[in-house]
Write a protein that holds these residues in place. Structure first.
Motif, PDB file in Angstrom:
ATOM      1  N   THR A 129       2.466  -9.738  -6.598  1.00  0.00           N
ATOM      2  CA  THR A 129       2.163  -8.703  -5.614  1.00  0.00           C
ATOM      3  C   THR A 129       0.996  -7.856  -6.099  1.00  0.00           C
ATOM      4  N   LEU A 130       0.110  -7.474  -5.176  1.00  0.00           N
ATOM      5  CA  LEU A 130      -0.948  -6.501  -5.446  1.00  0.00           C
ATOM      6  C   LEU A 130      -0.542  -5.188  -4.798  1.00  0.00           C
ATOM      7  N   VAL A 131      -0.357  -4.151  -5.618  1.00  0.00           N
ATOM      8  CA  VAL A 131       0.035  -2.824  -5.149  1.00  0.00           C
ATOM      9  C   VAL A 131      -1.195  -1.910  -5.244  1.00  0.00           C
ATOM     10  N   VAL A 132      -1.575  -1.313  -4.122  1.00  0.00           N
ATOM     11  CA  VAL A 132      -2.788  -0.495  -4.047  1.00  0.00           C
ATOM     12  C   VAL A 132      -2.396   0.938  -3.704  1.00  0.00           C
ATOM     13  N   VAL A 133      -2.646   1.868  -4.641  1.00  0.00           N
ATOM     14  CA  VAL A 133      -2.313   3.281  -4.445  1.00  0.00           C
ATOM     15  C   VAL A 133      -3.483   4.137  -4.912  1.00  0.00           C
ATOM     16  N   GLY A 134      -3.482   5.394  -4.518  1.00  0.00           N
ATOM     17  CA  GLY A 134      -4.495   6.312  -5.011  1.00  0.00           C
ATOM     18  C   GLY A 134      -4.523   6.329  -6.524  1.00  0.00           C
ATOM     19  N   ALA A 135      -5.728   6.338  -7.093  1.00  0.00           N
ATOM     20  CA  ALA A 135      -5.866   6.176  -8.540  1.00  0.00           C
ATOM     21  C   ALA A 135      -5.131   7.236  -9.347  1.00  0.00           C
ATOM     22  N   MET A 136      -4.986   8.448  -8.804  1.00  0.00           N
ATOM     23  CA  MET A 136      -4.305   9.496  -9.552  1.00  0.00           C
ATOM     24  C   MET A 136      -2.885   9.083  -9.928  1.00  0.00           C
ATOM     25  N   HIS A 137      -2.252   8.242  -9.104  1.00  0.00           N
ATOM     26  CA  HIS A 137      -0.870   7.845  -9.351  1.00  0.00           C
ATOM     27  C   HIS A 137      -0.726   6.919 -10.560  1.00  0.00           C
ATOM     28  N   LEU A 138      -1.842   6.444 -11.089  1.00  0.00           N
ATOM     29  CA  LEU A 138      -1.786   5.549 -12.242  1.00  0.00           C
ATOM     30  C   LEU A 138      -2.090   6.266 -13.547  1.00  0.00           C
ATOM     31  N   PHE A 198       0.847  -1.192   0.000  1.00  0.00           N
ATOM     32  CA  PHE A 198       0.000   0.000   0.000  1.00  0.00           C
ATOM     33  C   PHE A 198       0.885   1.246   0.000  1.00  0.00           C
ATOM     34  N   GLU A 199       0.255   2.406  -0.116  1.00  0.00           N
ATOM     35  CA  GLU A 199       1.034   3.636  -0.002  1.00  0.00           C
ATOM     36  C   GLU A 199       1.769   3.680   1.332  1.00  0.00           C
ATOM     37  N   ASP A 220       8.191   8.957  -8.561  1.00  0.00           N
ATOM     38  CA  ASP A 220       9.624   8.724  -8.784  1.00  0.00           C
ATOM     39  C   ASP A 220      10.195   7.799  -7.713  1.00  0.00           C
ATOM     40  N   ALA A 221       9.779   8.034  -6.464  1.00  0.00           N
ATOM     41  CA  ALA A 221      10.293   7.227  -5.352  1.00  0.00           C
ATOM     42  C   ALA A 221       9.730   5.813  -5.360  1.00  0.00           C
ATOM     43  N   TRP A 222       8.525   5.644  -5.905  1.00  0.00           N
ATOM     44  CA  TRP A 222       7.880   4.327  -5.901  1.00  0.00           C
ATOM     45  C   TRP A 222       8.350   3.431  -7.039  1.00  0.00           C
ATOM     46  N   MET A 223       8.740   4.032  -8.156  1.00  0.00           N
ATOM     47  CA  MET A 223       9.077   3.246  -9.342  1.00  0.00           C
ATOM     48  C   MET A 223      10.151   2.185  -9.074  1.00  0.00           C
ATOM     49  N   GLY A 248       4.453  -0.961   2.890  1.00  0.00           N
ATOM     50  CA  GLY A 248       4.121   0.336   2.307  1.00  0.00           C
ATOM     51  C   GLY A 248       5.234   0.861   1.431  1.00  0.00           C
ATOM     52  N   LEU A 249       4.859   1.729   0.497  1.00  0.00           N
ATOM     53  CA  LEU A 249       5.828   2.369  -0.385  1.00  0.00           C
ATOM     54  C   LEU A 249       6.482   3.577   0.269  1.00  0.00           C
ATOM     55  N   GLU A 250       5.827   4.120   1.294  1.00  0.00           N
ATOM     56  CA  GLU A 250       6.349   5.271   2.016  1.00  0.00           C
ATOM     57  C   GLU A 250       5.712   5.272   3.398  1.00  0.00           C
ATOM     58  N   THR A 251       6.014   6.283   4.187  1.00  0.00           N
ATOM     59  CA  THR A 251       5.471   6.372   5.534  1.00  0.00           C
ATOM     60  C   THR A 251       4.480   7.527   5.639  1.00  0.00           C
ATOM     61  N   ILE A 252       3.692   7.491   6.701  1.00  0.00           N
ATOM     62  CA  ILE A 252       2.804   8.623   6.989  1.00  0.00           C
ATOM     63  C   ILE A 252       3.609   9.905   7.138  1.00  0.00           C
ATOM     64  N   ASP A 253       4.776   9.811   7.772  1.00  0.00           N
ATOM     65  CA  ASP A 253       5.614  10.998   7.952  1.00  0.00           C
ATOM     66  C   ASP A 253       5.992  11.624   6.612  1.00  0.00           C
ATOM     67  N   VAL A 254       6.296  10.781   5.625  1.00  0.00           N
ATOM     68  CA  VAL A 254       6.641  11.289   4.293  1.00  0.00           C
ATOM     69  C   VAL A 254       5.444  12.015   3.687  1.00  0.00           C
ATOM     70  N   GLN A 255       4.252  11.427   3.792  1.00  0.00           N
ATOM     71  CA  GLN A 255       3.065  12.074   3.230  1.00  0.00           C
ATOM     72  C   GLN A 255       2.791  13.410   3.904  1.00  0.00           C
ATOM     73  N   LEU A 256       2.920  13.454   5.221  1.00  0.00           N
ATOM     74  CA  LEU A 256       2.651  14.700   5.929  1.00  0.00           C
ATOM     75  C   LEU A 256       3.697  15.763   5.597  1.00  0.00           C
ATOM     76  N   ARG A 257       4.958  15.352   5.502  1.00  0.00           N
ATOM     77  CA  ARG A 257       6.001  16.316   5.124  1.00  0.00           C
ATOM     78  C   ARG A 257       5.759  16.846   3.718  1.00  0.00           C
ATOM     79  N   THR A 258       5.286  15.976   2.827  1.00  0.00           N
ATOM     80  CA  THR A 258       5.015  16.408   1.456  1.00  0.00           C
ATOM     81  C   THR A 258       3.914  17.457   1.433  1.00  0.00           C
ATOM     82  N   LEU A 259       2.825  17.205   2.138  1.00  0.00           N
ATOM     83  CA  LEU A 259       1.739  18.181   2.213  1.00  0.00           C
ATOM     84  C   LEU A 259       2.227  19.490   2.815  1.00  0.00           C
ATOM     85  N   ASP A 260       3.036  19.386   3.861  1.00  0.00           N
ATOM     86  CA  ASP A 260       3.508  20.584   4.561  1.00  0.00           C
ATOM     87  C   ASP A 260       4.502  21.376   3.730  1.00  0.00           C
TER      88      ASP A 260
END
Length: 345
Positions: A297-306, A103-104, A279-282, A202-214
């Motif tokens: 493997t089943l990889v589940v991410v937000g649809a926009m990323h596809l 997952f993300e 870029d980081a997930w590829m 996961g492909l990243e952490t919650i901390d990464v997502q929050l830092r990205t938004l911030d």
């Protein structure tokens, strides 16, 4: 960012926990405010009830393969309703074929009770600024008047940056419409994986997502908030339209409403939330194919990323992998051949 968040960030589940006390003013007059006690993002919440009234949504599902194994890429909608279930048999079969799910964000982080506080900390300014001081005076006055009509005030939100306020407003409207993070496709599959005993990561952490938004530019955060404040009455219709496009598997409509809109209106936010993360997930997704001889493997991410040329699907195809759309109920697919995954292959 108002539409793209629903298809691009699993941090929505975290935001739901953090924003629950704040989102009541975002809802239309007469609507019922969500109860923070029941607005949980925990992926162990009971499975959403199935509905026989609707056909399953057409899956945004692709099979990537090399000579010896496969990766299924599935586009999630992070907030859904109980009647969005059951899922397509194609998703069931891809789940059955997968030896593990990615997952993300790791499921354990979504259910961590500390993540709500992390979101609130990330949303703060860390200096003397407040929402009232960063907003242009005309927007501040208009927003204050809107909140006052709903029994709130800007003082309740002053500690938070515009990205978090905007996300809270969208979450409030979504909650009033019956959407829930615990019904999201990613959390549904997290529960299913736990029940089946399948490994998850996961492909990243919650901390990464929050830092990205911030890290998104303040000017673009304000643009997104301005859009909501200028026409709040349009939000329910936009969310319904986006949800229906996802149910219909309408790639062109989804791309227009999410990736296209974000790229046009908030280009640096688009780069940070979509391109940089892809870029980081590829390399991680390539490793699931190149580094394994047997496991699928089943990889589940937000649809926009596809979606689109920056999306994982086109980029994996450009990398030389075999890429097939998996949608046994789809008709008229022109650009891609739809195939059905075999369970337990």
């Amino acid at each position: 960012m108002r539409n793209a968040t629903l298809l691009g960030l699993s941090v929505l589940a975290v935001a739901l926990l953090a924003a629950a006390p704040l989102i009541a003013p975002a809802q239309d007059a007469g609507s019922v405010a969500p109860n923070p006690a029941t607005s949980t993002a925990t992926p162990t919440t009971a499975m959403p009830a199935a509905s026989a009234a609707k056909a399953p949504p057409l899956p945004l599902l692709w099979k990537l393969s090399d000579a010896d194994n496969a990766v299924y890429l599935l586009g999630s909608f992070h907030l859904l309703k109980p009647d969005d279930y059951p899922v397509s048999k194609d998703i069931d079969n891809a789940f059955a074929a997968a030896d593990k799910l990615v997952f993300e964000v790791p499921p354990a982080e979504i259910s961590d009770p500390a993540v709500g506080q992390k979101a609130l900390l990330a949303a703060g300014y860390g200096d003397a600024r407040t929402l009232s001081t960063v907003l242009p005076p005309d927007l501040r006055d208009k927003f204050s008047a809107m909140l006052a009509q709903r029994g709130g005030s800007i003082a309740q939100l002053d500690a938070y940056e515009p990205w978090f306020v905007n996300l809270s407003l969208v979450m409030g409207v979504s909650q009033a419409m019956g959407f829930r993070a615990e019904n999201g496709l990613d959390q549904h599959l997290m529960r299913q994986a736990a029940t089946a005993g399948k490994p998850t990561s996961g492909l990243e952490t919650i901390d990464v997502q929050l830092r990205t938004l911030d890290s998104t530019p303040m000017a673009e955060q304000i643009v997104s908030l301005q859009e909501f404040v200028d026409e709040p009455q349009k939000m329910p219709g936009l969310l319904s339209e986006l949800h229906q496009a996802w149910r219909d598997g309408d790639l062109a409509k989804l791309d227009e409403m999410t990736r296209g809109e974000m790229l046009a209106k908030t280009p640096e936010t688009y780069r940070l939330l979509n391109v940089v993360r892809n870029d980081a997930w590829m390399p991680q997704i390539r490793a699931l194919l190149d580094g394994s001889k047997t496991d699928d493997t089943l990889v589940v991410v937000g649809a926009m990323h596809l979606l689109g040329p920056d999306g994982l699907v086109d980029r994996m195809r450009a990398g030389g992998y075999k890429v097939e759309r998996v949608c046994s109920a789809c008709t008229g697919l022109k650009a891609e051949k739809a195939v059905a995954p075999a369970a337990n292959q």
